[in-house]
Design a protein around this motif. Structure first.
Motif, PDB file in Angstrom:
ATOM      1  N   ASP A   1       5.109  -9.979  -1.533  1.00  0.00           N
ATOM      2  CA  ASP A   1       4.342 -10.598  -2.840  1.00  0.00           C
ATOM      3  C   ASP A   1       3.965  -9.538  -3.439  1.00  0.00           C
ATOM      4  OD1 ASP A   1       4.933 -13.084  -2.023  1.00  0.00           O
ATOM      5  OD2 ASP A   1       3.116 -13.309  -0.852  1.00  0.00           O
ATOM      6  N   LYS A   2       3.931  -9.740  -4.917  1.00  0.00           N
ATOM      7  CA  LYS A   2       3.160  -8.511  -5.646  1.00  0.00           C
ATOM      8  C   LYS A   2       1.748  -8.591  -5.581  1.00  0.00           C
ATOM      9  CE  LYS A   2       6.954  -6.949  -7.467  1.00  0.00           C
ATOM     10  NZ  LYS A   2       7.598  -5.685  -7.000  1.00  0.00           N
ATOM     11  N   ILE A   3       0.919  -7.412  -5.607  1.00  0.00           N
ATOM     12  CA  ILE A   3      -0.536  -7.378  -5.576  1.00  0.00           C
ATOM     13  C   ILE A   3      -0.844  -6.968  -6.998  1.00  0.00           C
ATOM     14  CG2 ILE A   3      -2.199  -5.940  -4.401  1.00  0.00           C
ATOM     15  CD1 ILE A   3      -0.423  -5.089  -2.522  1.00  0.00           C
ATOM     16  N   PRO A   4      -1.604  -8.068  -7.577  1.00  0.00           N
ATOM     17  CA  PRO A   4      -2.020  -7.880  -8.969  1.00  0.00           C
ATOM     18  C   PRO A   4      -3.202  -6.926  -9.128  1.00  0.00           C
ATOM     19  CG  PRO A   4      -2.974  -9.895  -7.994  1.00  0.00           C
ATOM     20  CD  PRO A   4      -2.135  -9.029  -6.990  1.00  0.00           C
ATOM     21  N   LEU A  30      -0.885   6.876   5.302  1.00  0.00           N
ATOM     22  CA  LEU A  30      -0.763   7.428   4.162  1.00  0.00           C
ATOM     23  C   LEU A  30       0.816   7.083   3.587  1.00  0.00           C
ATOM     24  CD1 LEU A  30      -1.298   8.564   1.316  1.00  0.00           C
ATOM     25  CD2 LEU A  30      -0.899  10.973   2.364  1.00  0.00           C
ATOM     26  N   ALA A  31       1.812   7.416   4.407  1.00  0.00           N
ATOM     27  CA  ALA A  31       3.145   7.211   4.157  1.00  0.00           C
ATOM     28  C   ALA A  31       3.477   5.577   4.088  1.00  0.00           C
ATOM     29  CB  ALA A  31       3.965   7.572   5.307  1.00  0.00           C
ATOM     30  N   ALA A  32       2.792   4.936   4.670  1.00  0.00           N
ATOM     31  CA  ALA A  32       2.914   3.281   4.476  1.00  0.00           C
ATOM     32  C   ALA A  32       2.415   2.815   3.275  1.00  0.00           C
ATOM     33  CB  ALA A  32       2.519   2.686   5.768  1.00  0.00           C
ATOM     34  N   GLU A  38       3.860   1.484  -4.107  1.00  0.00           N
ATOM     35  CA  GLU A  38       5.062   1.772  -5.151  1.00  0.00           C
ATOM     36  C   GLU A  38       5.877   0.455  -5.464  1.00  0.00           C
ATOM     37  OE1 GLU A  38       9.459   4.269  -5.600  1.00  0.00           O
ATOM     38  OE2 GLU A  38       7.998   4.695  -3.879  1.00  0.00           O
ATOM     39  N   ARG A  39       6.068  -0.301  -4.228  1.00  0.00           N
ATOM     40  CA  ARG A  39       6.817  -1.576  -4.502  1.00  0.00           C
ATOM     41  C   ARG A  39       6.178  -2.866  -4.757  1.00  0.00           C
ATOM     42  NH1 ARG A  39       9.959  -0.410   1.604  1.00  0.00           N
ATOM     43  NH2 ARG A  39      11.253   1.315   0.858  1.00  0.00           N
ATOM     44  N   ARG A  40       4.735  -2.813  -4.578  1.00  0.00           N
ATOM     45  CA  ARG A  40       4.181  -4.247  -4.526  1.00  0.00           C
ATOM     46  C   ARG A  40       3.042  -4.202  -5.556  1.00  0.00           C
ATOM     47  NH1 ARG A  40       2.434  -6.236   1.060  1.00  0.00           N
ATOM     48  NH2 ARG A  40       1.567  -7.934  -0.113  1.00  0.00           N
ATOM     49  N   CYS A  41       2.322  -2.925  -5.789  1.00  0.00           N
ATOM     50  CA  CYS A  41       1.198  -3.094  -6.790  1.00  0.00           C
ATOM     51  C   CYS A  41       1.510  -3.078  -8.103  1.00  0.00           C
ATOM     52  CB  CYS A  41       0.434  -1.640  -6.504  1.00  0.00           C
ATOM     53  SG  CYS A  41      -0.352  -2.001  -4.795  1.00  0.00           S
TER      54      CYS A  41
END
Length: 398
Positions: A1-4, A30-32, A38-41
């Motif tokens: 799910d996207k993080i708004p 940090l890596a996680a 990058e993918r969800r925010c």
């Protein structure tokens, strides 16, 4: 799910905390987080902000026990984790930061996220006030049957000051007319907390798992850490309240700490009467002060509530204790609140009749200067209305 937008910082901090508790190091966290960002925010946070979240969480030791100690042998000092290094923030960076915005939990009463203090003398009624606030918040009902609750999440009430705390709370909850939701209101049996890393870890887990929006702890006196010789008491109290405020902001909730008034500070402004140093007020988002009126009898049911917040003007109000339901009802608010005893005296002396400042001198025995001064203050507060030249009466609302 996207993080708004508005949830990015909080969500990444929660994920980082979970990884840290499982023993992961700063580089792994940090890596996680960078991948999640990058993918969800939407939109992604700056890399500098992700680094800052990682640094903040990595200060805590991994695999710390999260259960409160039943009988600790010594009360630890309140030690704040080492702060991240200062970093210059440009206007562009500031504009892009996902910082929490203060909002009212209960209108005109308390804002969040952050730590608040509730101050009052012994037996002033501050515990009942806090319990009613927690009950109203968890149920989403009007506080004092007057102030709107603007959000409703879980509430945790920790009674550590009263040895019979659970019995008292059971009576208060049982007699309150506020609807109860067993899945949203909680307390703690046999609390023996001290402000420090273990308490912070324990509270963070409970706040996240139970979706708590309000944590009430009675009282600071019982859970403050010991201060050895040579300790800077100002810095120590700033650290104690600072880590609670930091936790509240990190988890998006309000932590309300009850504290006693100092007898030695009784002559000071109400906002400076808390036992301890000025660091308590400086480290919190706001302060609520509950007191009895000195001019009224010791058994009078009315209380004066004064509130000062970091991000709003504040409030003064009169509330009245209801013995049948062990709670309070709203009476009036505004500049007239501290003058309530004088209002009662006028109501008993004149009722709805008009009067003059001279009548206050003759009928109530006031000095002439005091009579004119009181008239001016009550007129400015909207308690009096002018009826012709030099004639006044109490407003119909009273």
């Amino acid at each position: 799910d996207k993080i708004p937008l508005g949830q990015r910082n909080k969500t990444l901090a929660s994920l980082a905390g979970s990884m840290r508790r499982r023993g992961m190091g700063a580089e792994e966290i940090l890596a996680a987080l960078l991948k999640v960002n990058e993918r969800r925010c939407e939109p992604p946070l700056s890399e500098a902000e992700v680094h800052q979240i990682t640094q903040s969480v990595a200060r805590y030791k991994p695999k710390v026990s999260i259960e409160p100690q039943a009988k600790p042998t010594a009360r630890p000092k309140a030690e704040r984790p080492q702060s991240p290094q200062p970093r210059i923030v440009t206007l562009a960076d500031l504009a892009g930061m996902d910082l929490p915005k203060p909002t009212f939990l209960v209108e005109n009463i308390v804002t969040g996220p952050g730590a608040w203090s509730l101050i009052g003398a012994h037996k002033s009624g501050k515990t009942l006030f806090a319990a009613q606030l927690a009950l109203s918040y968890h149920a989403g009902t009007h506080f004092l049957d007057y102030y709107r609750t603007l959000e409703s999440r879980g509430a945790l009430f920790v009674e550590q000051d009263d040895p019979a705390g659970l019995a008292t709370l059971k009576d208060v909850v049982g007699r309150s007319p506020i609807p109860k939701d067993p899945g949203k209101f909680f307390t703690v049996e046999n609390p023996n907390f001290t402000i420090g890393p273990e308490l912070i870890t324990y509270l963070e887990r409970e706040i996240r798992e139970r979706d708590l929006g309000l944590v009430v702890h009675d009282s600071y006196t019982k859970m403050r850490p010991l201060h050895g010789p040579g300790v800077d008491i100002v810095k120590a109290e700033a650290a104690a309240f600072g880590i609670l405020d930091e936790l509240a902001k990190k988890t998006g909730c309000v932590i309300l700490i009850l504290h006693h008034r100092s007898r030695g500070n009784a002559a000071l402004d109400w906002s400076e009467q808390a036992a301890g140093t000025f660091a308590i007020g400086a480290a919190t988002e706001g302060e609520i002060h509950v007191s009895r009126f000195r001019e009224l009898s010791a058994t009078a049911p009315e209380r004066l509530v004064q509130i000062r917040g970091r991000r709003f003007e504040g409030l003064e109000a009169v509330i009245r204790f209801r013995p049948g339901t062990l709670d309070y009802e709203f009476v009036l608010e505004g500049a007239a609140a501290p003058l309530y005893p004088s209002v009662i005296e006028l109501k008993r002396g004149f009722g709805n009749r008009t009067f003059t400042p001279k009548d206050l001198t003759h009928d109530l025995g006031m000095a002439r200067t005091s009579a004119y001064r009181l008239t001016v203050r009550l007129l400015a507060a909207g308690i009096l209305v002018q009826q012709g030249y030099g004639q006044y009466r109490l407003t119909e609302a009273l």
